[in-house]
Structures are given as structure tokens and as C-alpha cells.
Scaffold this active site. Sequence first.
Site, PDB file in Angstrom:
ATOM      1  N   SER A 163      45.665  33.660  20.256  1.00 48.93           N
ATOM      2  CA  SER A 163      47.005  33.138  19.998  1.00 48.93           C
ATOM      3  C   SER A 163      47.105  32.471  18.646  1.00 48.93           C
ATOM      4  CB  SER A 163      47.387  32.104  21.064  1.00 48.93           C
ATOM      5  OG  SER A 163      47.530  32.699  22.325  1.00 48.93           O
ATOM      6  N   VAL A 211      56.287  27.838  19.185  1.00 52.29           N
ATOM      7  CA  VAL A 211      56.199  29.235  19.589  1.00 52.29           C
ATOM      8  C   VAL A 211      54.742  29.676  19.484  1.00 52.29           C
ATOM      9  CG1 VAL A 211      56.981  31.600  19.155  1.00 52.29           C
ATOM     10  CG2 VAL A 211      58.537  29.667  18.729  1.00 52.29           C
ATOM     11  N   GLU A 212      54.233  30.199  20.582  1.00 46.98           N
ATOM     12  CA  GLU A 212      52.891  30.777  20.620  1.00 46.98           C
ATOM     13  C   GLU A 212      53.062  32.283  20.730  1.00 46.98           C
ATOM     14  OE1 GLU A 212      49.006  30.953  23.635  1.00 46.98           O
ATOM     15  OE2 GLU A 212      50.694  29.623  24.090  1.00 46.98           O
ATOM     16  N   VAL A 213      52.347  33.022  19.890  1.00 45.98           N
ATOM     17  CA  VAL A 213      52.310  34.481  20.025  1.00 45.98           C
ATOM     18  C   VAL A 213      50.885  34.839  20.387  1.00 45.98           C
ATOM     19  CG1 VAL A 213      52.574  36.710  18.872  1.00 45.98           C
ATOM     20  CG2 VAL A 213      54.220  34.869  18.434  1.00 45.98           C
ATOM     21  N   LEU A 261      54.886  34.002  23.729  1.00 46.58           N
ATOM     22  CA  LEU A 261      55.328  35.393  23.695  1.00 46.58           C
ATOM     23  C   LEU A 261      54.104  36.277  23.508  1.00 46.58           C
ATOM     24  CD1 LEU A 261      58.234  34.735  21.203  1.00 46.58           C
ATOM     25  CD2 LEU A 261      58.451  35.032  23.679  1.00 46.58           C
TER      26      LEU A 261
END
Length: 128
Positions: free
Chosen positions: A105, A116-118, A69
Amino acid sequence: MICHFDHIVLTVADIEKAVSFYETVLKMEAITFGDGRRAVKFGNQKINFQLLGDELRNHALEGSGDLCLISKWAIEDVIAHFKEQDIRILEGPVEKMGAQGPMQSVYFNDLDNNLVEVGVYQELPINY
């Protein structure tokens, strides 16, 4: 031919807990659609949630999701928010190459162990 993602589906153990997690931790909007299905929305995309066995065409198990994301927040602000929410960062910040260029990230697992990667782009892409 393809211009963007519309939605993804994650298989979870408890739909309402998943909705609350994404709403609280990632600031997404909780929605109900169709025949009472639940999802979270952000921008023009959404994440639908299903229980194992709900969708016979989908053989995904809990925790098999891996998504990236993009945030408009500074990476330092993302990390500070995750710390406030007691989210354990597995990795990061690290430099990665996103679909539109270099980004910083951080990675964590949601309640169902989906990865989940931001990411935060170092320079905002033109079509951001």
C-alpha cells in the site's frame, strides 16, 4: 448479511475540485445522479461528495475520511502515476493486511485531507 459496499460519502470543500481530483489521480469516472449530485464511480462502487452541512444526518467534517482502494496496477506503476500527478506519498510502499490477504500500500491525502490508501494485492484473491 452484507456482501459489499455500494458507496461512501466524503465531505469536501469544493465538489467539482474533488470530482476532478478523483477522476484525474485515481482514474475514476465522474457521474451526476439524483438532483444534480456529483460522484465518482469505479467498478460497482461510487464515492458521493457533499459540502459540510448538506446532509444533516452526517456529521463528518472535511478531511475525516479514511479509505482504502484496491488497484490492479503494479505498485510501482501506482507510485509512478502519483509522481506524474504531483501527489505526495505520505507512506509506502508498505505491506498491509487487507480484507482478502497481504498487499502493498501507499498513502496520500486528497485535496480535503482525507486519507487515501491504494493497495495492490500480492496475489489476486479468487473473488477479486
